[in-house]
Design a protein around this motif. Sequence first.
Motif, short mmCIF file in Angstrom:
data_model
loop_
_atom_site.label_atom_id
_atom_site.label_comp_id
_atom_site.label_asym_id
_atom_site.label_seq_id
_atom_site.Cartn_x
_atom_site.Cartn_y
_atom_site.Cartn_z
N LEU A 15 0.72 -1.15 -0.10
CA LEU A 15 0.00 -0.12 0.08
C LEU A 15 1.02 1.35 0.00
CD1 LEU A 15 -2.88 -0.82 2.38
CD2 LEU A 15 -3.08 -0.92 0.08
N ALA A 16 2.30 1.06 -0.29
CA ALA A 16 2.89 2.16 -0.17
C ALA A 16 2.77 3.42 -1.34
CB ALA A 16 4.50 1.68 -0.56
N PRO A 17 2.23 3.08 -2.23
CA PRO A 17 1.84 3.95 -3.50
C PRO A 17 0.54 4.73 -2.95
CG PRO A 17 2.38 2.02 -4.56
CD PRO A 17 2.45 1.60 -3.21
N LEU A 18 -0.45 4.09 -2.24
CA LEU A 18 -1.64 4.69 -1.63
C LEU A 18 -1.19 5.73 -0.72
CD1 LEU A 18 -4.60 4.79 -1.81
CD2 LEU A 18 -4.60 3.15 -0.03
N GLY A 19 -0.26 5.50 0.15
CA GLY A 19 0.31 6.29 1.12
C GLY A 19 1.07 7.51 0.58
N THR A 20 1.65 7.48 -0.37
CA THR A 20 2.35 8.61 -1.05
C THR A 20 1.04 9.51 -1.69
OG1 THR A 20 4.26 7.13 -1.41
CG2 THR A 20 3.97 9.28 -2.97
N VAL A 21 0.10 8.80 -2.31
CA VAL A 21 -0.81 9.56 -2.82
C VAL A 21 -1.68 10.47 -1.87
CG1 VAL A 21 -3.24 9.41 -4.23
CG2 VAL A 21 -0.87 8.38 -4.89
N LEU A 26 -3.27 15.32 0.70
CA LEU A 26 -3.30 16.33 1.86
C LEU A 26 -2.44 17.55 1.61
CD1 LEU A 26 -3.20 13.59 4.66
CD2 LEU A 26 -5.03 15.17 4.02
N LEU A 27 -1.33 17.50 1.13
CA LEU A 27 -0.50 18.86 1.15
C LEU A 27 -0.94 19.55 0.05
CD1 LEU A 27 3.03 17.11 1.06
CD2 LEU A 27 2.04 18.40 2.76
N VAL A 28 -1.48 19.10 -1.25
CA VAL A 28 -2.21 20.11 -2.33
C VAL A 28 -3.25 20.61 -1.67
CG1 VAL A 28 -3.06 19.85 -4.29
CG2 VAL A 28 -1.16 18.79 -4.06
N GLY A 29 -4.29 19.91 -0.92
CA GLY A 29 -5.24 20.25 -0.40
C GLY A 29 -5.06 21.53 0.68
N PHE A 31 -2.36 23.39 0.68
CA PHE A 31 -1.85 24.66 0.15
C PHE A 31 -3.00 25.32 -0.67
CE2 PHE A 31 -0.74 26.50 -4.20
CZ PHE A 31 0.22 27.17 -3.77
N LEU A 32 -3.88 24.55 -1.42
CA LEU A 32 -5.12 25.42 -2.03
C LEU A 32 -6.09 26.13 -0.86
CD1 LEU A 32 -6.05 22.75 -4.57
CD2 LEU A 32 -4.85 24.95 -5.12
N THR A 33 -6.13 25.48 0.33
CA THR A 33 -7.16 25.97 1.18
C THR A 33 -6.37 27.18 1.97
OG1 THR A 33 -8.18 23.84 1.61
CG2 THR A 33 -8.47 25.37 3.31
N LEU A 34 -5.07 27.21 2.38
CA LEU A 34 -4.61 28.17 3.32
C LEU A 34 -3.85 29.23 2.29
CD1 LEU A 34 -3.08 25.85 5.94
CD2 LEU A 34 -5.28 27.24 6.04
N ILE A 35 -3.71 28.97 1.21
CA ILE A 35 -2.73 30.07 0.30
C ILE A 35 -3.41 30.26 -1.13
CG2 ILE A 35 -0.49 30.39 -1.03
CD1 ILE A 35 0.62 28.54 1.06
N TYR A 36 -3.79 29.50 -1.89
CA TYR A 36 -4.43 29.89 -2.99
C TYR A 36 -5.90 30.69 -3.16
CZ TYR A 36 -5.80 29.38 -7.96
OH TYR A 36 -6.23 29.71 -9.20
N VAL A 37 -6.69 30.04 -2.39
CA VAL A 37 -8.24 30.49 -2.28
C VAL A 37 -8.22 31.91 -1.47
CG1 VAL A 37 -10.72 30.18 -1.20
CG2 VAL A 37 -8.96 28.23 -2.28
N PRO A 38 -7.46 31.99 -0.62
CA PRO A 38 -7.26 33.44 0.03
C PRO A 38 -6.53 34.61 -0.92
CG PRO A 38 -6.70 32.01 1.73
CD PRO A 38 -6.84 31.00 0.33
N LEU A 39 -5.71 34.03 -1.43
CA LEU A 39 -5.26 34.97 -2.49
C LEU A 39 -5.84 35.38 -3.61
CD1 LEU A 39 -1.26 33.96 -2.72
CD2 LEU A 39 -2.10 35.93 -1.79
#
Length: 50
Positions: A15-21, A26-29, A31-39
């Motif tokens: 399941l290592a690939p699933l963990g990586t994805v 989570l990192l992309v979400g 980033f989008l929530t805390l930086i991209y959307v407010p900007l």
Amino acid sequence: MVPVALGWALGLERLAPLGTVAIGGLLVGTFLTLIYVPLLYYFLISSKKR
């Protein structure tokens, strides 16, 4: 998810690939929530004031 992604979880090495994805999502979400959307909101509002 980190132990799964790194293969440290016994019996879950396949399941290592699933963990990586999951970690990447989570990192992309975050980033989008805390930086991209407010900007985006800030620039849209500031352009309407001009």
